[in-house]
Write a protein that holds these residues in place. Structure first.
Motif, PDB file in Angstrom:
ATOM      1  N   ASP A 142     -47.555  57.435  22.191  1.00 54.27           N
ATOM      2  CA  ASP A 142     -48.491  56.814  23.126  1.00 54.27           C
ATOM      3  C   ASP A 142     -49.149  57.942  23.919  1.00 54.27           C
ATOM      4  O   ASP A 142     -48.526  58.527  24.815  1.00 54.27           O
ATOM      5  N   ALA A 143     -50.402  58.242  23.589  1.00 53.41           N
ATOM      6  CA  ALA A 143     -51.093  59.356  24.233  1.00 53.41           C
ATOM      7  C   ALA A 143     -51.359  59.091  25.709  1.00 53.41           C
ATOM      8  O   ALA A 143     -51.363  60.014  26.517  1.00 53.41           O
ATOM      9  N   VAL A 144     -51.568  57.833  26.074  1.00 56.82           N
ATOM     10  CA  VAL A 144     -51.847  57.502  27.470  1.00 56.82           C
ATOM     11  C   VAL A 144     -50.621  57.757  28.342  1.00 56.82           C
ATOM     12  O   VAL A 144     -50.701  58.377  29.400  1.00 56.82           O
ATOM     13  N   LYS A 145     -49.463  57.282  27.873  1.00 58.14           N
ATOM     14  CA  LYS A 145     -48.228  57.460  28.639  1.00 58.14           C
ATOM     15  C   LYS A 145     -47.561  58.808  28.365  1.00 58.14           C
ATOM     16  O   LYS A 145     -46.665  59.222  29.091  1.00 58.14           O
ATOM     17  N   GLY A 146     -47.970  59.450  27.281  1.00 57.91           N
ATOM     18  CA  GLY A 146     -47.435  60.770  26.960  1.00 57.91           C
ATOM     19  C   GLY A 146     -46.010  60.763  26.465  1.00 57.91           C
ATOM     20  O   GLY A 146     -45.269  61.711  26.697  1.00 57.91           O
ATOM     21  N   HIS A 147     -45.601  59.709  25.769  1.00 60.43           N
ATOM     22  CA  HIS A 147     -44.251  59.694  25.223  1.00 60.43           C
ATOM     23  C   HIS A 147     -44.216  58.933  23.901  1.00 60.43           C
ATOM     24  O   HIS A 147     -45.171  58.252  23.537  1.00 60.43           O
ATOM     25  N   THR A 148     -43.109  59.068  23.217  1.00 57.84           N
ATOM     26  CA  THR A 148     -42.923  58.385  21.946  1.00 57.84           C
ATOM     27  C   THR A 148     -42.176  57.080  22.166  1.00 57.84           C
ATOM     28  O   THR A 148     -41.512  56.883  23.183  1.00 57.84           O
ATOM     29  N   TYR A 149     -42.296  56.182  21.180  1.00 60.50           N
ATOM     30  CA  TYR A 149     -41.589  54.908  21.220  1.00 60.50           C
ATOM     31  C   TYR A 149     -41.314  54.463  19.788  1.00 60.50           C
ATOM     32  O   TYR A 149     -41.909  54.982  18.839  1.00 60.50           O
ATOM     33  N   LEU A 150     -40.384  53.517  19.643  1.00 59.22           N
ATOM     34  CA  LEU A 150     -40.055  52.995  18.326  1.00 59.22           C
ATOM     35  C   LEU A 150     -40.958  51.809  18.006  1.00 59.22           C
ATOM     36  O   LEU A 150     -41.186  50.942  18.851  1.00 59.22           O
ATOM     37  N   LEU A 151     -41.440  51.781  16.788  1.00 61.18           N
ATOM     38  CA  LEU A 151     -42.327  50.725  16.332  1.00 61.18           C
ATOM     39  C   LEU A 151     -41.683  50.044  15.131  1.00 61.18           C
ATOM     40  O   LEU A 151     -41.395  50.699  14.130  1.00 61.18           O
ATOM     41  N   VAL A 152     -41.441  48.737  15.241  1.00 62.58           N
ATOM     42  CA  VAL A 152     -40.883  47.960  14.131  1.00 62.58           C
ATOM     43  C   VAL A 152     -42.055  47.306  13.421  1.00 62.58           C
ATOM     44  O   VAL A 152     -42.879  46.636  14.048  1.00 62.58           O
ATOM     45  N   ASN A 153     -42.116  47.504  12.115  1.00 62.85           N
ATOM     46  CA  ASN A 153     -43.244  47.000  11.349  1.00 62.85           C
ATOM     47  C   ASN A 153     -42.781  46.590   9.958  1.00 62.85           C
ATOM     48  O   ASN A 153     -41.659  46.868   9.556  1.00 62.85           O
ATOM     49  N   HIS A 154     -43.683  45.947   9.210  1.00 61.07           N
ATOM     50  CA  HIS A 154     -43.406  45.634   7.814  1.00 61.07           C
ATOM     51  C   HIS A 154     -43.521  46.919   7.001  1.00 61.07           C
ATOM     52  O   HIS A 154     -44.278  47.825   7.380  1.00 61.07           O
ATOM     53  N   PRO A 155     -42.819  47.022   5.885  1.00 60.08           N
ATOM     54  CA  PRO A 155     -43.003  48.194   5.019  1.00 60.08           C
ATOM     55  C   PRO A 155     -44.473  48.344   4.620  1.00 60.08           C
ATOM     56  O   PRO A 155     -45.225  47.365   4.592  1.00 60.08           O
ATOM     57  N   LYS A 156     -44.875  49.563   4.310  1.00 55.83           N
ATOM     58  CA  LYS A 156     -46.282  49.866   4.069  1.00 55.83           C
ATOM     59  C   LYS A 156     -46.885  49.105   2.895  1.00 55.83           C
ATOM     60  O   LYS A 156     -48.040  48.710   2.936  1.00 55.83           O
ATOM     61  N   THR A 157     -46.111  48.939   1.837  1.00 58.15           N
ATOM     62  CA  THR A 157     -46.654  48.282   0.651  1.00 58.15           C
ATOM     63  C   THR A 157     -45.787  47.086   0.271  1.00 58.15           C
ATOM     64  O   THR A 157     -44.605  47.031   0.622  1.00 58.15           O
ATOM     65  N   PRO A 158     -46.350  46.133  -0.458  1.00 62.41           N
ATOM     66  CA  PRO A 158     -45.550  44.978  -0.902  1.00 62.41           C
ATOM     67  C   PRO A 158     -44.341  45.398  -1.754  1.00 62.41           C
ATOM     68  O   PRO A 158     -43.291  44.768  -1.683  1.00 62.41           O
ATOM     69  N   ARG A 159     -44.478  46.463  -2.533  1.00 62.65           N
ATOM     70  CA  ARG A 159     -43.358  46.920  -3.364  1.00 62.65           C
ATOM     71  C   ARG A 159     -42.209  47.480  -2.531  1.00 62.65           C
ATOM     72  O   ARG A 159     -41.077  47.540  -2.985  1.00 62.65           O
ATOM     73  N   SER A 160     -42.518  47.913  -1.296  1.00 59.79           N
ATOM     74  CA  SER A 160     -41.470  48.429  -0.419  1.00 59.79           C
ATOM     75  C   SER A 160     -40.592  47.313   0.123  1.00 59.79           C
ATOM     76  O   SER A 160     -39.473  47.561   0.563  1.00 59.79           O
ATOM     77  N   GLN A 161     -41.105  46.070   0.116  1.00 63.81           N
ATOM     78  CA  GLN A 161     -40.284  44.931   0.491  1.00 63.81           C
ATOM     79  C   GLN A 161     -39.502  44.541  -0.751  1.00 63.81           C
ATOM     80  O   GLN A 161     -40.075  44.059  -1.718  1.00 63.81           O
ATOM     81  N   ARG A 162     -38.199  44.771  -0.706  1.00 66.50           N
ATOM     82  CA  ARG A 162     -37.413  44.618  -1.918  1.00 66.50           C
ATOM     83  C   ARG A 162     -35.981  44.261  -1.580  1.00 66.50           C
ATOM     84  O   ARG A 162     -35.590  44.255  -0.411  1.00 66.50           O
ATOM     85  N   THR A 163     -35.209  43.978  -2.596  1.00 63.61           N
ATOM     86  CA  THR A 163     -33.774  43.725  -2.462  1.00 63.61           C
ATOM     87  C   THR A 163     -33.042  44.878  -3.141  1.00 63.61           C
ATOM     88  O   THR A 163     -33.367  45.226  -4.279  1.00 63.61           O
ATOM     89  N   VAL A 164     -32.068  45.465  -2.424  1.00 66.39           N
ATOM     90  CA  VAL A 164     -31.327  46.591  -2.979  1.00 66.39           C
ATOM     91  C   VAL A 164     -29.847  46.281  -3.002  1.00 66.39           C
ATOM     92  O   VAL A 164     -29.326  45.598  -2.114  1.00 66.39           O
ATOM     93  N   PRO A 165     -29.149  46.749  -4.020  1.00 64.67           N
ATOM     94  CA  PRO A 165     -27.688  46.532  -4.069  1.00 64.67           C
ATOM     95  C   PRO A 165     -26.974  47.417  -3.050  1.00 64.67           C
ATOM     96  O   PRO A 165     -27.372  48.555  -2.822  1.00 64.67           O
ATOM     97  N   ILE A 166     -25.965  46.861  -2.439  1.00 68.76           N
ATOM     98  CA  ILE A 166     -25.142  47.628  -1.478  1.00 68.76           C
ATOM     99  C   ILE A 166     -23.729  47.717  -2.022  1.00 68.76           C
ATOM    100  O   ILE A 166     -23.136  46.740  -2.397  1.00 68.76           O
TER     101      ILE A 166
END
Length: 166
Positions: A142-166
């Motif tokens: 945030d350039a106005v406040k001069g600090h960083t913050y965490l941003l929660v968002n959807h993955p960039k591409t549809p293929r990044s939304q996936r199911t992975v084995p654990i």
């Protein structure tokens, strides 16, 4: 904004003219100061936008001639052998803190750190031993406040939304 404030303005704030030689010297200096080619390309992109705007206003010329960028010298990444990986997993399991679990998930699943940070309990399907990747967390500035913050968002591409084995 971050790139301009962090890299460009400290170097060019007092410049009355901007020549190709000035820019080449600047990018060579960025490289010698240890900036990665990725960072230098980001700075170049911002510089091109700035000079395009300046040219539109009649303040300067556009960056049209090519600049010599540093080679992409990525060092080979060292990976754990099977014994080192087993020792690390045992160590992480013995401690069991949240950070240890996050590292363990990343190591065993191949998830990116932003994907691990974006996981919620509802994403985990215990009976199938799978996780749904539905969001990612990244650091933003945030350039106005001069600090960083965490941003929660959807993955960039549809293929990044996936199911992975654990």
């Amino acid at each position: 904004v971050y790139v301009a404030e962090r890299h460009i303005l400290p170097h060019f704030a007092d410049a009355e003219q901007l020549t190709h030689a000035d820019l080449q010297e600047f990018f060579d200096e960025c490289h010698s100061n240890g900036l990665s080619r990725y960072s230098i390309n980001n700075i170049l992109s911002v510089m091109k936008l700035v000079t395009a705007f300046g040219a539109m206003k009649g303040w300067c010329d556009r960056i049209d001639s090519p600049l010599r960028l540093p080679p992409n010298n990525r060092n080979a990444v060292e990976v754990f052998d099977i014994n080192e990986e087993s020792r690390l997993i045992s160590h992480l399991l013995s401690r069991g803190s949240r950070m240890d679990i996050a590292i363990l998930i990343s190591i065993t699943s191949g998830l990116r750190i932003g994907e691990v940070c974006g996981l919620r309990w509802g994403d985990y399907m215990k009976e199938r031993q799978q996780c749904h990747i539905r969001r990612t967390v990244c650091v933003s500035y945030d350039a106005v406040k001069g600090h960083t913050y965490l941003l929660v968002n959807h993955p960039k591409t549809p293929r990044s939304q996936r199911t992975v084995p654990i």
